[in-house]
Motif scaffolding. Structure first.
Motif, PDB file in Angstrom:
ATOM      1  N   ASP A  91      -0.748  -5.575  29.065  1.00  0.00           N
ATOM      2  CA  ASP A  91      -0.158  -5.713  27.611  1.00  0.00           C
ATOM      3  C   ASP A  91      -0.142  -4.603  26.672  1.00  0.00           C
ATOM      4  OD1 ASP A  91       0.583  -8.372  28.242  1.00  0.00           O
ATOM      5  OD2 ASP A  91      -1.219  -9.196  27.833  1.00  0.00           O
ATOM      6  N   VAL A  92       0.700  -4.234  25.874  1.00  0.00           N
ATOM      7  CA  VAL A  92       0.516  -3.237  24.973  1.00  0.00           C
ATOM      8  C   VAL A  92       0.294  -3.830  23.666  1.00  0.00           C
ATOM      9  CG1 VAL A  92       1.966  -1.341  24.062  1.00  0.00           C
ATOM     10  CG2 VAL A  92       2.379  -1.950  26.433  1.00  0.00           C
ATOM     11  N   TYR A  93      -0.604  -3.143  23.004  1.00  0.00           N
ATOM     12  CA  TYR A  93      -1.143  -3.457  21.659  1.00  0.00           C
ATOM     13  C   TYR A  93      -0.916  -2.317  20.629  1.00  0.00           C
ATOM     14  CZ  TYR A  93      -3.093  -7.722  23.658  1.00  0.00           C
ATOM     15  OH  TYR A  93      -3.393  -8.987  24.336  1.00  0.00           O
ATOM     16  N   LEU A  94      -0.648  -2.511  19.329  1.00  0.00           N
ATOM     17  CA  LEU A  94      -0.737  -1.377  18.287  1.00  0.00           C
ATOM     18  C   LEU A  94      -1.667  -1.756  17.483  1.00  0.00           C
ATOM     19  CD1 LEU A  94       0.759   0.664  16.671  1.00  0.00           C
ATOM     20  CD2 LEU A  94       2.248  -1.050  15.733  1.00  0.00           C
ATOM     21  N   ILE A  95      -2.450  -0.784  17.189  1.00  0.00           N
ATOM     22  CA  ILE A  95      -3.633  -0.954  16.165  1.00  0.00           C
ATOM     23  C   ILE A  95      -3.147  -0.071  14.796  1.00  0.00           C
ATOM     24  CG2 ILE A  95      -6.133  -0.364  15.720  1.00  0.00           C
ATOM     25  CD1 ILE A  95      -6.394  -0.684  18.737  1.00  0.00           C
ATOM     26  N   GLN A  96      -3.270  -0.794  13.562  1.00  0.00           N
ATOM     27  CA  GLN A  96      -2.743   0.178  12.679  1.00  0.00           C
ATOM     28  C   GLN A  96      -3.572  -0.225  11.462  1.00  0.00           C
ATOM     29  OE1 GLN A  96       1.265  -1.133  11.620  1.00  0.00           O
ATOM     30  NE2 GLN A  96       1.067  -3.222  12.263  1.00  0.00           N
ATOM     31  N   LEU A  97      -3.386   0.238  10.266  1.00  0.00           N
ATOM     32  CA  LEU A  97      -4.130  -0.163   8.836  1.00  0.00           C
ATOM     33  C   LEU A  97      -3.152  -0.838   7.911  1.00  0.00           C
ATOM     34  CD1 LEU A  97      -6.598   0.119   7.366  1.00  0.00           C
ATOM     35  CD2 LEU A  97      -5.847   2.424   6.433  1.00  0.00           C
ATOM     36  N   PRO A  98      -3.121  -1.958   7.959  1.00  0.00           N
ATOM     37  CA  PRO A  98      -2.271  -2.826   7.175  1.00  0.00           C
ATOM     38  C   PRO A  98      -2.318  -2.354   5.881  1.00  0.00           C
ATOM     39  CG  PRO A  98      -3.547  -4.489   8.430  1.00  0.00           C
ATOM     40  CD  PRO A  98      -4.260  -2.951   8.366  1.00  0.00           C
ATOM     41  N   GLU A  99      -1.192  -2.471   5.178  1.00  0.00           N
ATOM     42  CA  GLU A  99      -0.865  -2.025   3.723  1.00  0.00           C
ATOM     43  C   GLU A  99      -1.876  -2.564   2.789  1.00  0.00           C
ATOM     44  OE1 GLU A  99       2.758  -1.582   0.310  1.00  0.00           O
ATOM     45  OE2 GLU A  99       3.111  -2.640   2.253  1.00  0.00           O
ATOM     46  N   GLN A 100      -2.357  -3.821   2.751  1.00  0.00           N
ATOM     47  CA  GLN A 100      -3.275  -4.347   1.930  1.00  0.00           C
ATOM     48  C   GLN A 100      -4.540  -4.007   1.943  1.00  0.00           C
ATOM     49  OE1 GLN A 100      -1.826  -6.095   4.647  1.00  0.00           O
ATOM     50  NE2 GLN A 100      -2.898  -7.328   5.594  1.00  0.00           N
ATOM     51  N   TYR A 101      -4.930  -3.213   3.133  1.00  0.00           N
ATOM     52  CA  TYR A 101      -6.251  -2.593   3.273  1.00  0.00           C
ATOM     53  C   TYR A 101      -6.287  -0.976   3.119  1.00  0.00           C
ATOM     54  CZ  TYR A 101      -7.362  -6.945   5.543  1.00  0.00           C
ATOM     55  OH  TYR A 101      -7.737  -8.448   5.583  1.00  0.00           O
ATOM     56  N   GLN A 102      -5.143  -0.462   2.713  1.00  0.00           N
ATOM     57  CA  GLN A 102      -5.133   0.933   2.543  1.00  0.00           C
ATOM     58  C   GLN A 102      -5.875   1.418   1.312  1.00  0.00           C
ATOM     59  OE1 GLN A 102      -1.178   2.354   2.881  1.00  0.00           O
ATOM     60  NE2 GLN A 102      -0.889   1.494   4.877  1.00  0.00           N
ATOM     61  N   GLN A 103      -5.834   0.785   0.081  1.00  0.00           N
ATOM     62  CA  GLN A 103      -6.548   1.502  -0.947  1.00  0.00           C
ATOM     63  C   GLN A 103      -8.094   1.147  -0.866  1.00  0.00           C
ATOM     64  OE1 GLN A 103      -5.295   2.756  -3.682  1.00  0.00           O
ATOM     65  NE2 GLN A 103      -7.422   2.835  -4.542  1.00  0.00           N
ATOM     66  N   LEU A 104      -8.318  -0.024  -0.046  1.00  0.00           N
ATOM     67  CA  LEU A 104      -9.812  -0.219  -0.062  1.00  0.00           C
ATOM     68  C   LEU A 104     -10.274   0.627   1.070  1.00  0.00           C
ATOM     69  CD1 LEU A 104     -12.549  -2.056  -0.112  1.00  0.00           C
ATOM     70  CD2 LEU A 104     -11.529  -3.412   1.869  1.00  0.00           C
ATOM     71  N   ALA A 105      -9.687   1.260   2.142  1.00  0.00           N
ATOM     72  CA  ALA A 105     -10.166   2.073   3.078  1.00  0.00           C
ATOM     73  C   ALA A 105     -10.232   3.409   2.524  1.00  0.00           C
ATOM     74  CB  ALA A 105      -9.133   2.163   4.099  1.00  0.00           C
ATOM     75  N   ARG A 106      -9.657   3.789   1.613  1.00  0.00           N
ATOM     76  CA  ARG A 106      -9.663   5.141   1.023  1.00  0.00           C
ATOM     77  C   ARG A 106     -10.897   5.050  -0.093  1.00  0.00           C
ATOM     78  NH1 ARG A 106      -3.907   4.914   0.839  1.00  0.00           N
ATOM     79  NH2 ARG A 106      -3.756   3.912  -1.331  1.00  0.00           N
ATOM     80  N   GLU A 107     -11.229   4.004  -0.952  1.00  0.00           N
ATOM     81  CA  GLU A 107     -12.463   3.934  -1.446  1.00  0.00           C
ATOM     82  C   GLU A 107     -13.633   3.828  -0.974  1.00  0.00           C
ATOM     83  OE1 GLU A 107     -11.787   0.471  -3.963  1.00  0.00           O
ATOM     84  OE2 GLU A 107     -10.023   1.301  -5.140  1.00  0.00           O
TER      85      GLU A 107
END
Length: 614
Positions: free
Chosen positions: A454-470
């Motif tokens: 199986d092929v899986y994509l790992i990404q940073l959802p948009e709702q978490y991008q601001q939290l990840a930067r902080e």
């Protein structure tokens, strides 16, 4: 005390006290034996044994004329002396000498006194006198733990409470000669008279904590297997030394099949070819000659011969394995061309802006780690035991993402299972749950087909991008299940990670809050890791030590489990690929498309015929 190093001959030991007459050495027998009796040995068929006599002779000052062995256990089932038998039937003499020296150093470091002798066949005996008699089960557990550190150590004298016996200094040997005392006679008398207190054995058990933990785990696994058989269930898979490859067994013991290898030189080259094919370097081989593979060093005979031949033979092994790899490659397989050869050839993409760079992947993993610790871990805690496995599984996927430097993973369940120490069915059950619980971090983009996973994509959802930067990135590397935690469990892995990657030295209460593990499970994990020397308490806080986790994993027997799982996966994968190959044809014949003598229409079956057939 630690005896001086020994030479290659058992009759020429360096640093040994002046020759002691067998009659004088035999006078130590009453202080070694668990009972004041001995047994006479004789040949029974092709084996030399010490059968149980009708009238057991008592130990006296006179030396028996035939080979004699004293009883290890007494009538009460206890032992007065721990008897360690380093046997040349289990490994070469070089391995026996190295094992005896290493165990002697371990005993001396723990303050344990011992007496030592050697036999004409090259075997070694070490006697550890006890001030307080020890229960047979406790003595057996301790000797079996020592046997895990020495290949040539035979624990059988302590495994048979009614017939366990051993030859003592001065006894006649079956091949001629006598057991020769290594320790000076006066010093041996003093050691056997004073004996070892209980405090020395406490230190010895602390030093053997990994091996004792391993033996208890194997015993519990065997008990579960027996219980499964009694209840009618399938027995659990046995993860024992049976999974060890034959060449690694040769490297460990030095014993090889003379029908396959005519000389030690051929056996050495076979082992070196194996290590070269596994991707080892010469430095790795040299390090393990004094570690887990002393048998390979014993096949060289002397250190001088080893230093002269090892670099030359390693170069030959590397040349041989590289030639084999080239021969296995398909000579008809052409390299892919990126340029079109005509107007109808499809244009091959080069990735473009949609493909993350190496630095971009590492930055994405760092951001995902922040979200993992801040959000995902807290959500998965409510799932109980399953949540522990899910938290480690997502860590494993992030680890593969960083190693492969891509956000698209097609790692199979068996590969993840081998990395995490779980069954592949468990991984297959957890992956869909993790996809649903990750809130868009993990997404399945393609199903498994044929031999691909199986092929899986790992990404940073948009709702978490601001939290990840902080949030600020944490130092250190994220791990799924490191080898040592295959034996210690998921909860212990998370507790150790919290100590290792914590910004400050945490207390027990801090660890309970940070990991979400129950107070009892956290305390048990801390106690076990402290006993193994992985962490240490400083006041009310915990810190990691400099212990080598890979070496500790080897002492806990994790490599045996890992090799067994890899071997099982290899067989199952080969069976699956063979099944798929049945439906794969490389060339379609004209007769397969149309056969003029074969009807191309189908008549419906008779309903009555179907009814009667039913």
């Amino acid at each position: 005390m630690v005896p001086e190093p020994v030479s290659a001959s058992t009759h020429a030991l360096m640093g040994v006290a002046p020759y002691v007459k067998p009659e004088e050495a035999w006078s130590l027998a009453p202080m070694i034996a668990g009972a004041p009796s001995y047994r006479l040995g004789r040949w029974i068929g092709s084996r030399f044994q010490y059968p149980r006599p009708r009238a057991t002779p008592k130990i006296t000052r006179s030396l028996p004329e035939r080979p004699a062995a004293v009883m290890v256990h007494g009538p009460d089932g206890c032992v007065a002396t721990l008897c360690l038998d380093f046997d040349t039937s289990k490994a070469l003499k070089g391995v026996v000498d190295a094992d005896a020296t290493r165990v002697g150093r371990l005993l001396s470091a723990c303050g344990v006194l011992f007496v030592e002798d050697f036999s004409p066949s090259g075997g070694r005996h070490v006697y550890i006198p006890l001030r307080d008699r020890m229960d047979a089960a406790e003595a057996r557990e301790l000797v079996e733990a020592l046997a895990l550190t020495a290949t040539s150590l035979d624990p059988s004298p302590h495994q048979n409470i009614t017939d366990g016996c051993i030859r003592v200094p001065g006894s006649v040997h079956k091949a001629g000669g006598h057991q020769t005392l290594v320790t000076p006679l006066s010093q041996a008398y003093d050691i056997l008279r004073r004996r070892n207190p209980a405090s020395a054995l406490v230190e010895l058990r602390a030093a053997l904590a990994p091996e004792l933990t391993r033996k208890r785990a194997l015993k519990a696994r065997a008990a579960r297997s027996v219980a499964s058989q009694r209840n009618g269930f399938l027995p659990q898979l046995s993860l024992t030394m049976a999974s060890e490859s034959p060449l690694r067994r040769v490297a460990r013991t030095g014993l090889y099949d003379t029908a396959r290898y005519k000389s030690p030189s051929e056996a050495r080259m076979a082992v070196l070819n194996h290590f070269s094919a596994c991707g080892w370097s010469l430095q790795h081989v040299e390090n393990e000659l004094t570690g887990q593979f002393p048998g390979l060093a014993a096949l060289y005979g002397t250190p001088q011969r080893q230093a002269r031949l090892l670099p030359y033979e390693w170069a030959k092994a590397q040349s041989f394995t590289s030639t084999q790899v080239l021969q296995k490659r398909d000579p008809h397989k052409q390299r892919k061309k990126t340029a079109p050869i005509n107007n109808t050839s499809p244009t091959l993409t080069t990735g473009g802006a949609g493909k993350l760079s190496s630095a971009g992947v590492h930055q994405l993993v760092n951001d995902l780690e922040n979200i993992l610790y801040a959000v995902v871990d807290h959500r998965l805690r409510a799932r109980g035991r399953q949540g522990l496995s899910l938290r480690l599984l997502i860590r494993g996927l992030l680890g593969y993402m960083r190693a492969k430097e891509t956000d698209v993973l097609n790692v199979g369940c068996r590969t993840l299972a081998a990395a995490m120490g779980k069954h592949h069915v468990t991984i297959a059950r957890l992956l869909p749950v993790l996809v649903a619980a990750s809130d868009g971090i993990l997404t399945k983009v393609a199903d498994a087909r044929h031999k691909t996973a199986d092929v899986y994509l790992i990404q940073l959802p948009e709702q978490y991008q601001q939290l990840a930067r902080e949030l600020s990135w944490r130092k250190g590397k994220i791990h799924a299940i490191r080898p040592v935690f295959r034996a210690l469990g998921d909860a212990t892995a998370l507790v150790y990670e919290a100590i290792e990657r914590g910004r400050d030295a945490p207390t027990t209460a801090d660890l309970v809050r940070a990991t979400g593990v129950s107070r009892n499970a956290c305390s048990a994990a801390l106690a076990e890791m402290e006993a193994l020397g992985m962490i240490q308490r400083q006041g009310h806080t915990w810190k990691t030590t400099t212990v080598n986790l890979r070496m500790l994993a080897a002492r806990l027997g994790v490599m045996d489990d890992y090799l067994e799982q890899i071997s099982r996966n290899r067989h199952e994968r080969a069976a699956w690929h063979a099944y798929l190959d049945r439906f794969f044809t490389t060339q379609v014949q004209k007769a397969d498309l149309f056969d003029p003598e074969r009807d191309e229409y189908w008549l419906p079956p008779d309903d009555a015929a179907i009814w009667y057939a039913a």
